[in-house]
Design a protein around this motif. Structure first.
Motif, PDB file in Angstrom:
ATOM      1  N   PRO A 192       0.838  -1.210   0.000  1.00 16.73           N
ATOM      2  CA  PRO A 192       0.000   0.000   0.000  1.00 16.73           C
ATOM      3  C   PRO A 192       0.872   1.260   0.000  1.00 16.73           C
ATOM      4  O   PRO A 192       1.928   1.285   0.623  1.00 16.73           O
ATOM      5  N   CYS A 193       0.433   2.298  -0.737  1.00 14.22           N
ATOM      6  CA  CYS A 193       1.148   3.573  -0.719  1.00 14.22           C
ATOM      7  C   CYS A 193       0.548   4.453   0.372  1.00 14.22           C
ATOM      8  O   CYS A 193      -0.399   4.068   1.058  1.00 14.22           O
ATOM      9  N   LEU A 194       1.092   5.655   0.510  1.00 12.57           N
ATOM     10  CA  LEU A 194       0.608   6.558   1.564  1.00 12.57           C
ATOM     11  C   LEU A 194      -0.866   6.904   1.361  1.00 12.57           C
ATOM     12  O   LEU A 194      -1.646   6.967   2.314  1.00 12.57           O
ATOM     13  N   ALA A 195      -1.250   7.098   0.091  1.00  9.48           N
ATOM     14  CA  ALA A 195      -2.646   7.448  -0.210  1.00  9.48           C
ATOM     15  C   ALA A 195      -3.578   6.265   0.002  1.00  9.48           C
ATOM     16  O   ALA A 195      -4.754   6.444   0.334  1.00  9.48           O
ATOM     17  N   CYS A 196      -3.078   5.033  -0.190  1.00  9.24           N
ATOM     18  CA  CYS A 196      -3.894   3.833   0.091  1.00  9.24           C
ATOM     19  C   CYS A 196      -4.325   3.844   1.559  1.00  9.24           C
ATOM     20  O   CYS A 196      -5.428   3.443   1.900  1.00  9.24           O
ATOM     21  N   VAL A 197      -3.428   4.302   2.434  1.00  6.33           N
ATOM     22  CA  VAL A 197      -3.667   4.231   3.879  1.00  6.33           C
ATOM     23  C   VAL A 197      -4.346   5.496   4.404  1.00  6.33           C
ATOM     24  O   VAL A 197      -5.287   5.430   5.191  1.00  6.33           O
ATOM     25  N   ASP A 248      -8.956   1.120  -4.801  1.00  7.27           N
ATOM     26  CA  ASP A 248      -9.610   2.433  -4.887  1.00  7.27           C
ATOM     27  C   ASP A 248      -8.638   3.602  -4.768  1.00  7.27           C
ATOM     28  O   ASP A 248      -9.055   4.755  -4.779  1.00  7.27           O
ATOM     29  N   CYS A 249      -7.347   3.323  -4.607  1.00  8.76           N
ATOM     30  CA  CYS A 249      -6.396   4.398  -4.366  1.00  8.76           C
ATOM     31  C   CYS A 249      -6.192   5.240  -5.623  1.00  8.76           C
ATOM     32  O   CYS A 249      -5.834   4.716  -6.681  1.00  8.76           O
ATOM     33  N   PRO A 250      -6.399   6.574  -5.519  1.00 10.68           N
ATOM     34  CA  PRO A 250      -6.220   7.430  -6.705  1.00 10.68           C
ATOM     35  C   PRO A 250      -4.774   7.446  -7.203  1.00 10.68           C
ATOM     36  O   PRO A 250      -4.543   7.545  -8.416  1.00 10.68           O
ATOM     37  N   ALA A 251      -3.812   7.344  -6.302  1.00 10.84           N
ATOM     38  CA  ALA A 251      -2.404   7.351  -6.734  1.00 10.84           C
ATOM     39  C   ALA A 251      -2.047   6.030  -7.429  1.00 10.84           C
ATOM     40  O   ALA A 251      -1.471   6.030  -8.516  1.00 10.84           O
ATOM     41  N   CYS A 252      -2.414   4.909  -6.805  1.00  4.52           N
ATOM     42  CA  CYS A 252      -2.024   3.610  -7.358  1.00  4.52           C
ATOM     43  C   CYS A 252      -2.799   3.267  -8.637  1.00  4.52           C
ATOM     44  O   CYS A 252      -2.299   2.530  -9.490  1.00  4.52           O
ATOM     45  N   SER A 253      -4.033   3.815  -8.774  1.00  3.51           N
ATOM     46  CA  SER A 253      -4.795   3.507  -9.980  1.00  3.51           C
ATOM     47  C   SER A 253      -4.471   4.483 -11.105  1.00  3.51           C
ATOM     48  O   SER A 253      -5.012   4.385 -12.203  1.00  3.51           O
TER      49      SER A 253
HETATM   50 ZN    ZN Z   1      -1.976   3.755  -3.235  1.00  4.92          ZN
END
Ligand code: ZN
Length: 255
Positions: free
Chosen positions: A171-176, A247-252
């Motif tokens: 998970p990235c920072l935005a995921c969390v 659902d993460c905007p950064a990862c997607s």
């Molecule tokens: Zn992410």
């Protein structure tokens, strides 16, 4: 090599540590790292990583040294305060005097979405020393987009946290925390203060994690975040989901 000769070498104590060894030390020498923010946390990280022999360090910061920095920022002196030196350049100068065997590049600039690609050019790992959520969000976005691993770190008052991130894997920072990080949502050290000791404890964890990520491309296998409190003497490791959030905007790629 004889033991006595080996022990005289700069990195001997680190290479003796079983987690690193001579082979790990070679990987550290070959690594190229960027430290974003060279205040208390970034400076302490840069200090550890330069002494550890990370072969290339890019030190990025937009600020100049002030008297109130000296309580916790370990790369600067009163001389730097008198000259109002840019932190990136004062940090580069100091660390060059500590380790002339590595390359160090100070960049006096703010880290933003616009210059992120340029500032992370040729870098294998990023260490978070940012003092504001906008820069941290820019680091997360850029590292996720460029697939560069990074270690998030932050501290305030007597508490700190660190989280290793391998884009696309953990998970990235935005995921969390979500991607809507804004300065006015968080207290900062100009309001609630920060202890020098929490800075160094957090940087110690963050830099050790960065070295381990340099040595082992599969680390961490189980994503986590660590919270510490140096005043109350507590340490908490929280397990994170095994993969990035769908659902993460950064990862997607929609961030
Ligand atoms: Zn992410």
């Amino acid at each position: 090599m004889e033991t006595a000769e080996f022990l005289k070498q700069r990195y001997s104590r680190q290479a003796l540590f079983r987690g690193i060894g001579v082979e790990g030390q070679e990987k550290i020498r070959a690594a190229r790292a960027a430290v974003v923010g060279l205040g208390a946390l970034g400076g302490a990280n840069a200090n550890i990583l330069a002494r550890a022999g990370v072969g290339f360090l890019r030190l990025i910061d937009r600020d100049r040294v002030e008297l109130s920095n000296l309580q916790r920022q370990c790369l600067f002196t009163e001389e730097d305060v008198r000259h109002s030196s840019p932190k990136a350049l004062a940090g580069e100068r100091y660390l060059r005097s500590v380790n002339s065997e590595i390359s160090i590049e100070g960049v006096h600039a703010e880290f933003t979405d616009e210059n992120a690609r340029e500032l992370l050019e040729g870098v294998d790992i990023v260490i978070d020393g940012a003092d504001n959520p906008e820069a941290r969000r820019a680091v997360n976005r850029a590292c996720v987009a460029l697939r560069v691993p990074w270690v998030h770190g932050g501290c305030l008052d007597c508490r700190g946290n660190i989280m290793p991130i391998r884009p696309g894997v953990t998970p990235c920072l935005a995921c969390v925390f979500g991607d809507d990080l804004r300065r006015d949502m968080f207290p900062n050290c100009n309001i609630v203060g920060v202890l020098g000791s929490v800075v160094h404890a957090t940087a110690g964890l963050e830099a050790a994690t960065a070295l381990r990520m340099i040595i082992d491309p599969a680390y961490p296998k189980e994503p986590f975040i660590i919270n510490i409190d140096v005043w109350n003497g507590t340490f908490r490791r929280v397990k994170l989901p095994p993969a990035p959030s769908p659902d993460c905007p950064a990862c997607s790629g929609n961030g």
